[in-house]
Design an enzyme around this catalytic site. Structure first.
Site, PDB file in Angstrom:
ATOM      1  N   ASP A  62      23.562 -23.571 -52.375  1.00 37.49           N
ATOM      2  CA  ASP A  62      24.919 -23.505 -51.835  1.00 37.49           C
ATOM      3  C   ASP A  62      25.109 -22.212 -51.041  1.00 37.49           C
ATOM      4  O   ASP A  62      25.624 -22.224 -49.915  1.00 37.49           O
ATOM      5  CB  ASP A  62      25.923 -23.580 -52.989  1.00 37.49           C
ATOM      6  CG  ASP A  62      27.361 -23.442 -52.525  1.00 37.49           C
ATOM      7  OD1 ASP A  62      27.721 -24.031 -51.497  1.00 37.49           O
ATOM      8  OD2 ASP A  62      28.137 -22.733 -53.196  1.00 37.49           O
ATOM      9  N   ASN A 126      24.977 -32.537 -54.108  1.00 39.77           N
ATOM     10  CA  ASN A 126      24.519 -31.460 -54.986  1.00 39.77           C
ATOM     11  C   ASN A 126      23.001 -31.343 -54.968  1.00 39.77           C
ATOM     12  O   ASN A 126      22.450 -30.234 -54.975  1.00 39.77           O
ATOM     13  CB  ASN A 126      25.003 -31.713 -56.412  1.00 39.77           C
ATOM     14  CG  ASN A 126      26.519 -31.607 -56.532  1.00 39.77           C
ATOM     15  OD1 ASN A 126      27.183 -31.100 -55.638  1.00 39.77           O
ATOM     16  ND2 ASN A 126      27.057 -32.089 -57.635  1.00 39.77           N
ATOM     17  N   GLU A 129      21.851 -29.541 -51.870  1.00 36.84           N
ATOM     18  CA  GLU A 129      21.940 -28.089 -52.028  1.00 36.84           C
ATOM     19  C   GLU A 129      20.792 -27.564 -52.889  1.00 36.84           C
ATOM     20  O   GLU A 129      20.223 -26.498 -52.602  1.00 36.84           O
ATOM     21  CB  GLU A 129      23.277 -27.702 -52.648  1.00 36.84           C
ATOM     22  CG  GLU A 129      24.454 -27.866 -51.707  1.00 36.84           C
ATOM     23  CD  GLU A 129      25.751 -27.394 -52.318  1.00 36.84           C
ATOM     24  OE1 GLU A 129      26.629 -26.960 -51.564  1.00 36.84           O
ATOM     25  OE2 GLU A 129      25.878 -27.468 -53.562  1.00 36.84           O
TER      26      GLU A 129
END
Length: 243
Positions: A62, A126, A129
């Site tokens: 991230d 997710n 990332e």
């Protein structure tokens, strides 16, 4: 099941083809990428009892992705102000956009999880990332930046379309409130601790009455999502009233 099991050559080939054809390189340390695609629903338990999954890599990815995108936009738009650049970065790294990109590149087919994928709203974004975090750990920042800009952004993201898309629904909703003499505010409903990352649920409040709420990994993003849902609901009601 390990994606690199000798008994599972089909999935291993699919995994390695993904890196070669989509990302343009072959992993040197396969285990870090295997971990990047391991969802918390199928965490691996170590001998000391600690359970591991992709959440730590997701946290790292991230931060790395945000830095890469900021650098990319800074050079792509040399005459745009800070507000435009900030909004564009938010659009690119938003969960909805990363989910779309992850599906486009075939990442969804490689995830290691238990249950149905639709049970986990952000599982694809997710994992994307976490993949960025894994590349960074193995190859460093410059290599990761080239993969993201040359292999992902240039091929799987339409930046010009993103720049024209609606995003700041929070500001739009506040403007609507001012124009219609309605008091618009936002409240934090709760925080949700799951693994290594905290999520926030925010709600729109208009004239003291609760409207839509949404959950995301920052208060600002959850407010944006809640504002978007509320704004579209209000706009839809206004259109219905006009008919």
């Amino acid at each position: 099941m390990s994606l690199f099991s000798k008994k599972d050559n089909g999935e291993t080939k699919q995994f390695l083809d993904f890196f070669k054809n989509i990302l343009g390189f072959t992993p040197r340390h396969r285990e870090v990428y295997e971990l990047a695609f391991r969802h918390r629903s199928n965490s691996k338990e170590l001998n000391n009892g600690i359970k591991i999954n992709n959440e730590r890599l997701e946290y790292l990815g991230d931060a790395v992705l945000s830095s890469i995108v900021a650098d990319y936009l800074f050079h792509k738009y040399p005459y745009h102000d800070e507000g435009f650049l900030t909004e564009m970065r938010a659009k690119i790294v938003s969960r909805s956009n990363l989910n779309r990109v992850a599906k486009k590149i075939g990442l969804a087919e490689l995830l290691n999880f238990r249950g149905q994928q639709q049970m986990f709203k952000f599982i694809n974004g997710n994992a994307f990332e976490a993949l960025i975090g894994a590349i960074y750990l193995e190859r460093g920042y410059d290599f990761t930046r080239k993969v993201v800009t040359n292999r992902i952004i240039s091929t799987y993201m339409d930046i010009d379309s993103l720049s024209k898309s609606e995003w700041n629904f929070k500001s739009k909703l506040i403007d609507w409130g001012q124009q219609n003499h309605r008091k618009v505010s936002f409240e934090l409903v709760r925080t949700i601790d799951e693994g290594n990352r905290r999520q926030y649920e925010s709600r729109v409040v208009i004239d003291g009455l609760p409207y839509d709420s949404a959950v995301d990994f920052s208060i600002k993003s959850s407010e944006q999502l809640a504002a978007e849902k509320t704004f579209k609901q209000i706009l839809g009601n206004d259109n219905n009233s006009a008919k």
